[in-house]
Design a protein around this motif. Structure first.
Motif, PDB file in Angstrom:
ATOM      1  N   LYS A  23      16.985  20.691  45.416  1.00  0.00           N
ATOM      2  CA  LYS A  23      15.972  20.562  46.470  1.00  0.00           C
ATOM      3  C   LYS A  23      14.847  21.580  46.311  1.00  0.00           C
ATOM      4  CE  LYS A  23      18.877  18.559  50.026  1.00  0.00           C
ATOM      5  NZ  LYS A  23      19.415  18.735  51.377  1.00  0.00           N
ATOM      6  N   ALA A  24      15.173  22.745  45.774  1.00  0.00           N
ATOM      7  CA  ALA A  24      14.155  23.775  45.573  1.00  0.00           C
ATOM      8  C   ALA A  24      13.138  23.367  44.512  1.00  0.00           C
ATOM      9  CB  ALA A  24      14.822  25.097  45.176  1.00  0.00           C
ATOM     10  N   TYR A  25      13.533  22.454  43.618  1.00  0.00           N
ATOM     11  CA  TYR A  25      12.658  22.040  42.517  1.00  0.00           C
ATOM     12  C   TYR A  25      11.945  20.720  42.774  1.00  0.00           C
ATOM     13  CZ  TYR A  25      15.050  25.724  40.018  1.00  0.00           C
ATOM     14  OH  TYR A  25      15.544  26.936  39.642  1.00  0.00           O
ATOM     15  N   MET A  26      12.306  20.005  43.817  1.00  0.00           N
ATOM     16  CA  MET A  26      11.735  18.681  44.072  1.00  0.00           C
ATOM     17  C   MET A  26      10.210  18.687  44.217  1.00  0.00           C
ATOM     18  SD  MET A  26      14.071  16.537  43.668  1.00  0.00           S
ATOM     19  CE  MET A  26      13.609  15.009  44.422  1.00  0.00           C
ATOM     20  N   PRO A  27       9.613  19.601  45.000  1.00  0.00           N
ATOM     21  CA  PRO A  27       8.149  19.590  45.085  1.00  0.00           C
ATOM     22  C   PRO A  27       7.467  19.811  43.738  1.00  0.00           C
ATOM     23  CG  PRO A  27       9.067  20.898  46.868  1.00  0.00           C
ATOM     24  CD  PRO A  27      10.195  20.581  45.934  1.00  0.00           C
ATOM     25  N   ALA A  28       8.005  20.728  42.935  1.00  0.00           N
ATOM     26  CA  ALA A  28       7.421  20.998  41.609  1.00  0.00           C
ATOM     27  C   ALA A  28       7.591  19.797  40.695  1.00  0.00           C
ATOM     28  CB  ALA A  28       8.047  22.240  40.993  1.00  0.00           C
ATOM     29  N   MET A  29       8.751  19.136  40.774  1.00  0.00           N
ATOM     30  CA  MET A  29       8.984  17.935  39.965  1.00  0.00           C
ATOM     31  C   MET A  29       7.999  16.833  40.342  1.00  0.00           C
ATOM     32  SD  MET A  29      13.139  17.719  39.974  1.00  0.00           S
ATOM     33  CE  MET A  29      13.136  16.012  39.499  1.00  0.00           C
ATOM     34  N   LEU A  30       7.801  16.651  41.633  1.00  0.00           N
ATOM     35  CA  LEU A  30       6.867  15.624  42.104  1.00  0.00           C
ATOM     36  C   LEU A  30       5.441  15.934  41.659  1.00  0.00           C
ATOM     37  CD1 LEU A  30       6.439  13.056  43.765  1.00  0.00           C
ATOM     38  CD2 LEU A  30       6.173  14.518  45.772  1.00  0.00           C
ATOM     39  N   LEU A  31       5.021  17.184  41.815  1.00  0.00           N
ATOM     40  CA  LEU A  31       3.672  17.570  41.373  1.00  0.00           C
ATOM     41  C   LEU A  31       3.513  17.386  39.866  1.00  0.00           C
ATOM     42  CD1 LEU A  31       0.874  18.708  42.032  1.00  0.00           C
ATOM     43  CD2 LEU A  31       1.831  20.988  41.646  1.00  0.00           C
ATOM     44  N   ALA A  32       4.521  17.793  39.092  1.00  0.00           N
ATOM     45  CA  ALA A  32       4.450  17.646  37.635  1.00  0.00           C
ATOM     46  C   ALA A  32       4.331  16.171  37.255  1.00  0.00           C
ATOM     47  CB  ALA A  32       5.675  18.264  36.973  1.00  0.00           C
ATOM     48  N   SER A  33       5.099  15.323  37.899  1.00  0.00           N
ATOM     49  CA  SER A  33       5.064  13.893  37.603  1.00  0.00           C
ATOM     50  C   SER A  33       3.716  13.278  37.976  1.00  0.00           C
ATOM     51  CB  SER A  33       6.190  13.192  38.352  1.00  0.00           C
ATOM     52  OG  SER A  33       6.218  11.833  38.042  1.00  0.00           O
ATOM     53  N   LEU A  34       3.234  13.588  39.170  1.00  0.00           N
ATOM     54  CA  LEU A  34       1.939  13.036  39.607  1.00  0.00           C
ATOM     55  C   LEU A  34       0.789  13.555  38.755  1.00  0.00           C
ATOM     56  CD1 LEU A  34       2.315  13.193  43.491  1.00  0.00           C
ATOM     57  CD2 LEU A  34       2.218  11.145  42.065  1.00  0.00           C
ATOM     58  N   LEU A  35       0.756  14.849  38.528  1.00  0.00           N
ATOM     59  CA  LEU A  35      -0.328  15.435  37.734  1.00  0.00           C
ATOM     60  C   LEU A  35      -0.292  14.914  36.303  1.00  0.00           C
ATOM     61  CD1 LEU A  35      -2.701  17.391  37.813  1.00  0.00           C
ATOM     62  CD2 LEU A  35      -1.123  19.227  37.259  1.00  0.00           C
ATOM     63  N   GLY A  36       0.906  14.848  35.718  1.00  0.00           N
ATOM     64  CA  GLY A  36       1.042  14.310  34.361  1.00  0.00           C
ATOM     65  C   GLY A  36       0.596  12.860  34.273  1.00  0.00           C
ATOM     66  N   THR A  37       0.956  12.069  35.272  1.00  0.00           N
ATOM     67  CA  THR A  37       0.560  10.659  35.301  1.00  0.00           C
ATOM     68  C   THR A  37      -0.950  10.515  35.395  1.00  0.00           C
ATOM     69  OG1 THR A  37       2.648  10.015  36.333  1.00  0.00           O
ATOM     70  CG2 THR A  37       0.810   8.475  36.537  1.00  0.00           C
ATOM     71  N   TYR A  38      -1.559  11.256  36.309  1.00  0.00           N
ATOM     72  CA  TYR A  38      -3.008  11.146  36.479  1.00  0.00           C
ATOM     73  C   TYR A  38      -3.773  11.683  35.276  1.00  0.00           C
ATOM     74  CZ  TYR A  38      -2.410   9.505  41.203  1.00  0.00           C
ATOM     75  OH  TYR A  38      -2.067   8.755  42.295  1.00  0.00           O
ATOM     76  N   LEU A  39      -3.280  12.750  34.665  1.00  0.00           N
ATOM     77  CA  LEU A  39      -3.940  13.250  33.462  1.00  0.00           C
ATOM     78  C   LEU A  39      -3.839  12.245  32.316  1.00  0.00           C
ATOM     79  CD1 LEU A  39      -2.910  17.009  33.563  1.00  0.00           C
ATOM     80  CD2 LEU A  39      -5.233  16.094  33.756  1.00  0.00           C
ATOM     81  N   VAL A  70      10.964  12.376  31.806  1.00  0.00           N
ATOM     82  CA  VAL A  70      11.059  13.500  30.876  1.00  0.00           C
ATOM     83  C   VAL A  70      10.321  14.732  31.417  1.00  0.00           C
ATOM     84  CG1 VAL A  70      10.492  14.298  28.546  1.00  0.00           C
ATOM     85  CG2 VAL A  70      11.352  11.975  28.900  1.00  0.00           C
ATOM     86  N   LEU A  71       9.101  14.563  31.874  1.00  0.00           N
ATOM     87  CA  LEU A  71       8.302  15.695  32.340  1.00  0.00           C
ATOM     88  C   LEU A  71       8.936  16.416  33.535  1.00  0.00           C
ATOM     89  CD1 LEU A  71       5.716  17.167  31.582  1.00  0.00           C
ATOM     90  CD2 LEU A  71       4.472  15.639  33.099  1.00  0.00           C
ATOM     91  N   PRO A  72       9.390  15.719  34.583  1.00  0.00           N
ATOM     92  CA  PRO A  72      10.032  16.443  35.687  1.00  0.00           C
ATOM     93  C   PRO A  72      11.314  17.167  35.274  1.00  0.00           C
ATOM     94  CG  PRO A  72       9.396  14.255  36.412  1.00  0.00           C
ATOM     95  CD  PRO A  72       9.177  14.306  34.931  1.00  0.00           C
ATOM     96  N   ILE A  73      12.130  16.537  34.432  1.00  0.00           N
ATOM     97  CA  ILE A  73      13.368  17.185  33.985  1.00  0.00           C
ATOM     98  C   ILE A  73      13.046  18.395  33.105  1.00  0.00           C
ATOM     99  CG2 ILE A  73      15.417  16.864  32.554  1.00  0.00           C
ATOM    100  CD1 ILE A  73      15.447  13.936  33.650  1.00  0.00           C
ATOM    101  N   LEU A  74      12.055  18.257  32.244  1.00  0.00           N
ATOM    102  CA  LEU A  74      11.617  19.375  31.416  1.00  0.00           C
ATOM    103  C   LEU A  74      11.123  20.533  32.292  1.00  0.00           C
ATOM    104  CD1 LEU A  74      10.902  20.462  28.537  1.00  0.00           C
ATOM    105  CD2 LEU A  74       8.657  19.411  28.863  1.00  0.00           C
ATOM    106  N   MET A  75      10.392  20.212  33.343  1.00  0.00           N
ATOM    107  CA  MET A  75       9.864  21.261  34.214  1.00  0.00           C
ATOM    108  C   MET A  75      10.971  21.991  34.954  1.00  0.00           C
ATOM    109  SD  MET A  75       6.774  21.696  33.575  1.00  0.00           S
ATOM    110  CE  MET A  75       6.650  23.024  34.730  1.00  0.00           C
ATOM    111  N   ILE A  76      12.051  21.304  35.351  1.00  0.00           N
ATOM    112  CA  ILE A  76      13.171  21.994  35.992  1.00  0.00           C
ATOM    113  C   ILE A  76      13.737  23.034  35.023  1.00  0.00           C
ATOM    114  CG2 ILE A  76      15.571  21.770  36.748  1.00  0.00           C
ATOM    115  CD1 ILE A  76      14.907  19.168  38.005  1.00  0.00           C
ATOM    116  N   SER A  77      13.949  22.624  33.795  1.00  0.00           N
ATOM    117  CA  SER A  77      14.492  23.546  32.789  1.00  0.00           C
ATOM    118  C   SER A  77      13.570  24.739  32.577  1.00  0.00           C
ATOM    119  CB  SER A  77      14.689  22.822  31.458  1.00  0.00           C
ATOM    120  OG  SER A  77      15.515  21.709  31.625  1.00  0.00           O
ATOM    121  N   LEU A  78      12.282  24.469  32.441  1.00  0.00           N
ATOM    122  CA  LEU A  78      11.321  25.554  32.217  1.00  0.00           C
ATOM    123  C   LEU A  78      11.262  26.493  33.412  1.00  0.00           C
ATOM    124  CD1 LEU A  78       8.364  23.656  30.506  1.00  0.00           C
ATOM    125  CD2 LEU A  78      10.213  24.941  29.435  1.00  0.00           C
TER     126      LEU A  78
END
Length: 147
Positions: A23-39, A70-78
Motif C-alpha cells: 500500500k505504501a508503494y501504490m501511489p508511486a506505482m500508479l504515477l510511474a504507470s501513468l507518466l510512463g504511458t503518457y510519455l 513491468v514499469l510499476p514492478i520495476l519501480m517498487i524494486s528500485l
C-alpha cells in the motif's frame, strides 16, 4: 511504560497511520504507470520511437505490457533499494540504473522490440530515466512522509 488512549469525547483527531507493505508503494506505482504511458504516447506520436512488437498492436501504439506491468514492478524494486541507501549513494544508484536502462534499450533495438528515429541519442534515455526515477522517488517520499 504508560499508554495514552484517545478519549471518546475528545475533539482532537487521531494521527493517520502510515501505509505499510504494498500500500505504501501504490501511489508511486500508479504515477510511474501513468507518466510512463503518457510519455510513450507522446514520443510515439512525435515519431521519436516505435514498438514493432507489442501486445494489442491493432489497438495501442505503445507497449502497454511495459507501462502497466513491468514499469510499476520495476519501480517498487528500485524504491525499496533506494530506501536503504542514503545521500550520494542514492543518486549513484539512480545514475547506474539510468545507464542500465539506456543499455537495455539499445539491446531491445537490436532484437527488434524497439525502434528509434534516426536523430535519437541514447543520452536522451539516460537523462529521461534519471528524471523519471528521481521524480517517482521524490513523490514516493512525499506520499509516505519520508522527506
Amino acid at each position: 511504560m504508560h499508554t495514552v488512549k484517545h478519549l471518546k469525547g475528545s475533539s482532537s483527531q487521531l494521527l493517520p497511520k502510515k501505509p505499510s507493505g504494498i500500500k505504501a508503494y501504490m501511489p508511486a506505482m500508479l504515477l510511474a504507470s501513468l507518466l510512463g504511458t503518457y510519455l510513450d504516447l507522446y514520443f510515439t506520436g512525435k515519431g521519436m520511437y516505435d514498438f514493432p512488437m507489442r501486445p494489442f498492436s491493432d489497438i495501442f501504439t505503445i507497449n502497454i505490457l511495459f507501462t502497466l506491468a513491468v514499469l510499476p514492478i520495476l519501480m517498487i524494486s528500485l524504491l525499496k533499494i533506494m530506501e536503504s541507501l542514503r545521500g550520494r549513494f542514492r543518486w549513484m544508484f539512480v545514475l547506474a540504473i539510468s545507464i542500465a536502462m539506456a543499455a537495455a534499450e539499445k539491446m531491445a533495438e537490436s532484437i527488434g522490440i524497439f525502434v528509434h528515429a534516426e536523430n535519437w541519442h541514447h543520452l536522451y534515455t539516460f537523462i529521461g530515466y534519471c528524471l523519471f526515477i528521481g521524480l517517482i522517488a521524490a513523490f514516493h517520499g512525499w506520499m509516505n512522509g519520508n522527506r
